[in-house]
Motif scaffolding. Structure first.
Motif, PDB file in Angstrom:
ATOM      1  N   UNK A 159       0.838  -1.209   0.000  1.00  0.00           N
ATOM      2  CA  UNK A 159       0.000   0.000   0.000  1.00  0.00           C
ATOM      3  C   UNK A 159       0.868   1.252   0.000  1.00  0.00           C
ATOM      4  N   UNK A 160       1.727   1.383   0.999  1.00  0.00           N
ATOM      5  CA  UNK A 160       2.671   2.506   1.073  1.00  0.00           C
ATOM      6  C   UNK A 160       3.841   2.075   1.952  1.00  0.00           C
ATOM      7  N   UNK A 161       5.039   2.510   1.600  1.00  0.00           N
ATOM      8  CA  UNK A 161       6.238   2.119   2.344  1.00  0.00           C
ATOM      9  C   UNK A 161       6.597   3.161   3.397  1.00  0.00           C
ATOM     10  N   UNK A 162       7.581   2.803   4.229  1.00  0.00           N
ATOM     11  CA  UNK A 162       7.986   3.677   5.330  1.00  0.00           C
ATOM     12  C   UNK A 162       9.171   4.558   4.936  1.00  0.00           C
ATOM     13  N   UNK A 163       9.319   5.655   5.656  1.00  0.00           N
ATOM     14  CA  UNK A 163      10.477   6.521   5.442  1.00  0.00           C
ATOM     15  C   UNK A 163      11.761   5.880   5.962  1.00  0.00           C
ATOM     16  N   UNK A 164      11.616   4.980   6.948  1.00  0.00           N
ATOM     17  CA  UNK A 164      12.802   4.377   7.577  1.00  0.00           C
ATOM     18  C   UNK A 164      13.703   3.680   6.564  1.00  0.00           C
ATOM     19  N   UNK A 165      13.114   3.001   5.610  1.00  0.00           N
ATOM     20  CA  UNK A 165      13.902   2.220   4.659  1.00  0.00           C
ATOM     21  C   UNK A 165      13.846   2.781   3.237  1.00  0.00           C
ATOM     22  N   UNK A 166      13.507   4.064   3.103  1.00  0.00           N
ATOM     23  CA  UNK A 166      13.402   4.669   1.776  1.00  0.00           C
ATOM     24  C   UNK A 166      14.756   4.688   1.065  1.00  0.00           C
TER      25      UNK A 166
END
Length: 218
Positions: A164-171
């Motif tokens: 759905x949407x990814x996290x900023x942590x692992x961008x």
């Protein structure tokens, strides 16, 4: 690093599978003009076909996957469908970098959700699972995402990605040297087809970003 699928996903979605591509020693940069031009020609050709997102087999099948997992695909769209809808409505996708842009190309081309992650920010083993009440993260959309009941990927720290949407942590930005692709394959695709798809993705990605790639179907 081991990547596994919670067996309950296979109970809910027969033949549920993912593909992974692990990259090492890549060089992320501004997308070269060749990629920008190819992306523009590709999206323009899609618009000329005058199709809807629902006409793409990957989109249709992944909506069914979401429904089987009790995820409302109209409220929480698979990222691939959201990208296709944006493109088909005439809106452009602003270039981000050579990793993310190629990833978006793949997702639109195959109509399936595909996540690209900074491998060095992932800690320990990875599991594909349905989220629980503790699974939250800051999404790339800038929102605090509550991932309870949603399909996601998690490591020892917690959830970091989702179709759905990814996290900023692992961008993935231009500092990334090692990366992980998680490809949410169509359940109807057999393993030989899946390997071919992953090999073509890995070839194009490393042509643009350098480095080496290892593929796996899980």
């Amino acid at each position: 690093m081991m990547i596994t699928i919670n067996p309950k996903l296979n109970e809910l979605v027969p033949n549920f599978k993912i593909g992974t591509i692990t990259y090492h020693n890549i060089a992320i940069s501004e997308s070269p003009q060749m990629i920008k031009g190819r992306f523009q020609l590709f999206t323009e050709s899609l618009r000329l076909e005058e199709r809807n997102a629902a006409d793409y087999p990957g989109v249709t099948e992944y909506r069914k996957v979401f429904k089987s997992l009790a995820i409302d695909p109209s409220r929480y769209r698979p990222a691939s469908e959201a990208l296709l809808r944006r493109v088909l409505s005439g809106k452009d996708l602003p270039p981000i970098n050579s990793g993310v842009d190629v990833n978006n190309f793949f997702s639109i081309r195959f109509g399936i959700p595909i996540g690209l992650y900074n491998l060095d920010k992932i800690q320990g083993d990875v599991q594909i699972d349905l989220g629980d009440a503790e699974d939250t993260y800051e999404g790339l959309n800038g929102r605090e995402m509550n991932m309870e009941g949603k399909l996601l990927s998690k490591d020892e720290v917690g959830a970091f990605g989702s179709p759905i949407v990814d996290s900023k942590r692992t961008m993935v930005d231009e500092s990334v040297k090692n990366a992980l692709h998680i490809v949410y394959l169509q359940p109807s695709m057999d393993k030989s087809e899946a390997h071919e798809l992953l090999e073509s993705m890995a070839k194009m990605f490393t042509q643009v970003n350098g480095g080496s790639a290892e593929i796996q179907v899980i």
